[in-house]
Design a protein around this motif. Structure first.
Motif, PDB file in Angstrom:
ATOM      1  N   LEU A   7       0.944  -1.143  -0.012  1.00  0.00           N
ATOM      2  CA  LEU A   7       0.081  -0.043   0.104  1.00  0.00           C
ATOM      3  C   LEU A   7       0.955   1.095   0.008  1.00  0.00           C
ATOM      4  CD1 LEU A   7      -2.507  -0.955   2.933  1.00  0.00           C
ATOM      5  CD2 LEU A   7      -2.790  -1.041   0.584  1.00  0.00           C
ATOM      6  N   VAL A   8       0.338   2.462  -0.757  1.00  0.00           N
ATOM      7  CA  VAL A   8       1.174   3.702  -0.554  1.00  0.00           C
ATOM      8  C   VAL A   8      -0.050   4.513  -0.142  1.00  0.00           C
ATOM      9  CG1 VAL A   8       2.360   5.421  -2.063  1.00  0.00           C
ATOM     10  CG2 VAL A   8       2.847   3.116  -2.277  1.00  0.00           C
ATOM     11  N   GLY A   9       0.200   5.205   0.663  1.00  0.00           N
ATOM     12  CA  GLY A   9      -0.637   6.210   1.071  1.00  0.00           C
ATOM     13  C   GLY A   9      -0.468   7.081   2.285  1.00  0.00           C
ATOM     14  N   ARG A  10      -1.329   7.751   2.956  1.00  0.00           N
ATOM     15  CA  ARG A  10      -0.915   8.981   3.969  1.00  0.00           C
ATOM     16  C   ARG A  10      -1.482   8.287   5.175  1.00  0.00           C
ATOM     17  NH1 ARG A  10       1.732  13.206   2.256  1.00  0.00           N
ATOM     18  NH2 ARG A  10       1.285  13.507  -0.184  1.00  0.00           N
ATOM     19  N   ILE A  11      -0.700   8.483   6.393  1.00  0.00           N
ATOM     20  CA  ILE A  11      -1.049   8.111   7.823  1.00  0.00           C
ATOM     21  C   ILE A  11      -2.040   9.256   8.198  1.00  0.00           C
ATOM     22  CG2 ILE A  11      -0.119   8.216   9.941  1.00  0.00           C
ATOM     23  CD1 ILE A  11       2.682   7.279   9.254  1.00  0.00           C
ATOM     24  N   GLY A  12      -3.139   8.743   8.666  1.00  0.00           N
ATOM     25  CA  GLY A  12      -4.313   9.420   8.762  1.00  0.00           C
ATOM     26  C   GLY A  12      -4.580  10.145  10.272  1.00  0.00           C
ATOM     27  N   ARG A  13      -3.530   9.575  11.327  1.00  0.00           N
ATOM     28  CA  ARG A  13      -3.613  10.042  12.575  1.00  0.00           C
ATOM     29  C   ARG A  13      -1.953   9.980  13.164  1.00  0.00           C
ATOM     30  NH1 ARG A  13      -4.379   6.220  15.966  1.00  0.00           N
ATOM     31  NH2 ARG A  13      -6.080   4.704  15.716  1.00  0.00           N
ATOM     32  N   GLU A  14      -1.691  10.554  14.422  1.00  0.00           N
ATOM     33  CA  GLU A  14      -0.655  10.220  14.885  1.00  0.00           C
ATOM     34  C   GLU A  14      -0.421   8.798  15.192  1.00  0.00           C
ATOM     35  OE1 GLU A  14       2.097  12.068  14.717  1.00  0.00           O
ATOM     36  OE2 GLU A  14       0.602  13.782  13.849  1.00  0.00           O
ATOM     37  N   PRO A  15       0.652   7.891  14.817  1.00  0.00           N
ATOM     38  CA  PRO A  15       0.724   6.489  15.290  1.00  0.00           C
ATOM     39  C   PRO A  15       0.746   6.431  16.991  1.00  0.00           C
ATOM     40  CG  PRO A  15       2.236   7.053  13.518  1.00  0.00           C
ATOM     41  CD  PRO A  15       1.545   8.288  13.947  1.00  0.00           C
ATOM     42  N   GLU A  16       0.009   5.506  17.326  1.00  0.00           N
ATOM     43  CA  GLU A  16      -0.168   5.132  18.788  1.00  0.00           C
ATOM     44  C   GLU A  16       0.640   3.929  18.675  1.00  0.00           C
ATOM     45  OE1 GLU A  16      -3.512   2.759  21.381  1.00  0.00           O
ATOM     46  OE2 GLU A  16      -3.947   4.460  20.035  1.00  0.00           O
ATOM     47  N   TYR A  17       1.618   4.110  19.900  1.00  0.00           N
ATOM     48  CA  TYR A  17       2.490   2.996  20.322  1.00  0.00           C
ATOM     49  C   TYR A  17       1.997   2.472  21.720  1.00  0.00           C
ATOM     50  CZ  TYR A  17       6.847   0.735  21.670  1.00  0.00           C
ATOM     51  OH  TYR A  17       7.772  -0.409  22.051  1.00  0.00           O
ATOM     52  N   ARG A  18       2.138   1.270  21.962  1.00  0.00           N
ATOM     53  CA  ARG A  18       1.737   0.584  23.466  1.00  0.00           C
ATOM     54  C   ARG A  18       2.545  -0.728  23.366  1.00  0.00           C
ATOM     55  NH1 ARG A  18      -1.536  -3.640  22.463  1.00  0.00           N
ATOM     56  NH2 ARG A  18      -2.467  -3.742  20.429  1.00  0.00           N
ATOM     57  N   ALA A  19       2.648  -1.189  24.814  1.00  0.00           N
ATOM     58  CA  ALA A  19       3.003  -2.404  25.073  1.00  0.00           C
ATOM     59  C   ALA A  19       2.144  -3.392  25.372  1.00  0.00           C
ATOM     60  CB  ALA A  19       4.393  -2.267  25.797  1.00  0.00           C
ATOM     61  N   THR A  20       2.080  -4.561  25.002  1.00  0.00           N
ATOM     62  CA  THR A  20       1.098  -5.633  25.318  1.00  0.00           C
ATOM     63  C   THR A  20       1.569  -5.970  26.766  1.00  0.00           C
ATOM     64  OG1 THR A  20       2.598  -7.547  24.572  1.00  0.00           O
ATOM     65  CG2 THR A  20       1.200  -6.605  22.934  1.00  0.00           C
ATOM     66  N   LYS A  21       0.823  -6.845  27.291  1.00  0.00           N
ATOM     67  CA  LYS A  21       0.858  -7.440  28.611  1.00  0.00           C
ATOM     68  C   LYS A  21       2.314  -8.291  28.742  1.00  0.00           C
ATOM     69  CE  LYS A  21      -3.930  -7.750  29.431  1.00  0.00           C
ATOM     70  NZ  LYS A  21      -5.375  -8.696  29.780  1.00  0.00           N
ATOM     71  N   GLN A  22       2.705  -8.760  27.489  1.00  0.00           N
ATOM     72  CA  GLN A  22       3.970  -9.521  27.719  1.00  0.00           C
ATOM     73  C   GLN A  22       5.056  -8.600  27.378  1.00  0.00           C
ATOM     74  OE1 GLN A  22       1.046 -10.293  25.829  1.00  0.00           O
ATOM     75  NE2 GLN A  22       0.226 -12.041  27.110  1.00  0.00           N
ATOM     76  N   GLY A  23       4.838  -7.355  27.227  1.00  0.00           N
ATOM     77  CA  GLY A  23       5.869  -6.509  26.958  1.00  0.00           C
ATOM     78  C   GLY A  23       6.592  -6.102  25.496  1.00  0.00           C
ATOM     79  N   ALA A  24       5.470  -6.753  24.452  1.00  0.00           N
ATOM     80  CA  ALA A  24       6.096  -6.353  23.190  1.00  0.00           C
ATOM     81  C   ALA A  24       5.594  -5.101  22.788  1.00  0.00           C
ATOM     82  CB  ALA A  24       5.685  -7.609  22.370  1.00  0.00           C
ATOM     83  N   GLY A  25       6.353  -4.279  22.018  1.00  0.00           N
ATOM     84  CA  GLY A  25       6.100  -2.874  21.566  1.00  0.00           C
ATOM     85  C   GLY A  25       5.132  -3.157  20.230  1.00  0.00           C
ATOM     86  N   VAL A  26       4.087  -2.443  19.989  1.00  0.00           N
ATOM     87  CA  VAL A  26       3.309  -2.522  18.865  1.00  0.00           C
ATOM     88  C   VAL A  26       2.880  -1.083  18.522  1.00  0.00           C
ATOM     89  CG1 VAL A  26       1.089  -2.841  20.230  1.00  0.00           C
ATOM     90  CG2 VAL A  26       1.245  -3.366  17.845  1.00  0.00           C
ATOM     91  N   LEU A  27       3.064  -0.684  17.419  1.00  0.00           N
ATOM     92  CA  LEU A  27       2.727   0.657  16.541  1.00  0.00           C
ATOM     93  C   LEU A  27       1.367   0.347  15.700  1.00  0.00           C
ATOM     94  CD1 LEU A  27       3.673   3.555  16.628  1.00  0.00           C
ATOM     95  CD2 LEU A  27       4.880   3.107  14.758  1.00  0.00           C
ATOM     96  N   SER A  28       0.360   1.269  15.869  1.00  0.00           N
ATOM     97  CA  SER A  28      -0.690   1.317  14.892  1.00  0.00           C
ATOM     98  C   SER A  28      -1.016   2.643  14.541  1.00  0.00           C
ATOM     99  CB  SER A  28      -1.904   0.628  15.710  1.00  0.00           C
ATOM    100  OG  SER A  28      -2.387   1.265  16.759  1.00  0.00           O
ATOM    101  N   PHE A  29      -1.548   2.615  13.344  1.00  0.00           N
ATOM    102  CA  PHE A  29      -1.984   3.840  12.655  1.00  0.00           C
ATOM    103  C   PHE A  29      -3.045   3.439  11.403  1.00  0.00           C
ATOM    104  CE2 PHE A  29       2.093   2.993  10.772  1.00  0.00           C
ATOM    105  CZ  PHE A  29       1.894   3.091   9.517  1.00  0.00           C
ATOM    106  N   PRO A  30      -3.825   4.590  10.979  1.00  0.00           N
ATOM    107  CA  PRO A  30      -4.761   4.451  10.084  1.00  0.00           C
ATOM    108  C   PRO A  30      -3.988   5.094   8.688  1.00  0.00           C
ATOM    109  CG  PRO A  30      -5.450   6.217  11.103  1.00  0.00           C
ATOM    110  CD  PRO A  30      -4.466   5.562  12.078  1.00  0.00           C
ATOM    111  N   LEU A  31      -4.286   4.215   7.603  1.00  0.00           N
ATOM    112  CA  LEU A  31      -3.508   4.676   6.451  1.00  0.00           C
ATOM    113  C   LEU A  31      -4.670   4.946   5.207  1.00  0.00           C
ATOM    114  CD1 LEU A  31      -0.824   4.990   5.105  1.00  0.00           C
ATOM    115  CD2 LEU A  31      -1.088   2.744   4.147  1.00  0.00           C
ATOM    116  N   ALA A  32      -4.504   6.004   4.769  1.00  0.00           N
ATOM    117  CA  ALA A  32      -5.570   6.399   3.621  1.00  0.00           C
ATOM    118  C   ALA A  32      -4.620   6.284   2.255  1.00  0.00           C
ATOM    119  CB  ALA A  32      -6.001   7.731   3.732  1.00  0.00           C
ATOM    120  N   THR A  33      -5.627   5.193   1.442  1.00  0.00           N
ATOM    121  CA  THR A  33      -5.108   5.050  -0.104  1.00  0.00           C
ATOM    122  C   THR A  33      -6.338   5.643  -0.766  1.00  0.00           C
ATOM    123  OG1 THR A  33      -5.892   2.868  -0.004  1.00  0.00           O
ATOM    124  CG2 THR A  33      -3.890   2.957   0.517  1.00  0.00           C
ATOM    125  N   TRP A  34      -5.916   6.145  -1.868  1.00  0.00           N
ATOM    126  CA  TRP A  34      -6.908   6.623  -2.781  1.00  0.00           C
ATOM    127  C   TRP A  34      -6.619   6.190  -4.238  1.00  0.00           C
ATOM    128  CZ3 TRP A  34      -3.235   8.957  -0.284  1.00  0.00           C
ATOM    129  CH2 TRP A  34      -2.170   9.764  -0.841  1.00  0.00           C
TER     130      TRP A  34
END
Length: 131
Positions: A7-34
């Motif tokens: 996919l090629v697109g623009r990030i829709g909002r600031e990426p959100e970083y969090r850690a799981t209960k097991q301590g693994a880091g995960v980053l999520s964000f919406p991506l707009a394609t058109w």
């Protein structure tokens, strides 16, 4: 079987970083394609699709570090990126006990692409940096 998405697109909002209960880091964000298409009347129109992107460490940490280096705080909204990964479907129970279904793209690679938007331009060499 082959499950590959590019996919090629623009990030829709600031990426959100969090850690799981097991301590693994995960980053999520919406991506707009058109896509641009011609309507029956001959006029052109654009259709936007939204995709939920999920990146696990170390990719999540590397991309967050890149965003931080672009300014004092992570700034990703509006950034043009290329995301390669796979489609994942999952379900979970919400706090009310309802089953919810989610479709997301699990990123294997994220690349910043050169862009001209609101006077902001990514450096051309950034497009060669896989996170």
């Amino acid at each position: 079987m082959y499950n590959k998405v590019t996919l090629v697109g623009r990030i829709g909002r600031e990426p959100e970083y969090r850690a799981t209960k097991q301590g693994a880091g995960v980053l999520s964000f919406p991506l707009a394609t058109w896509e641009r298409y011609r309507k029956e009347d001959g006029e052109y129109a654009e259709k936007t699709e939204w995709h939920q992107i999920v990146a696990w460490e170390p990719l999540a940490n590397n991309f967050l570090l890149y965003l931080t280096q672009r300014g004092d705080e992570p700034k990703g909204k509006g950034l043009l990126v290329l995301v390669e990964g796979s489609i994942r479907h999952r379900r979970y129970q919400d706090k009310d006990g309802n089953t919810r279904y989610v479709t997301e793209i699990r990123a294997d690679e994220i690349k910043a692409l050169p862009s001209q938007k609101n006077g902001d331009s990514n450096r051309a060499e950034d497009s060669d940096i896989p996170f």
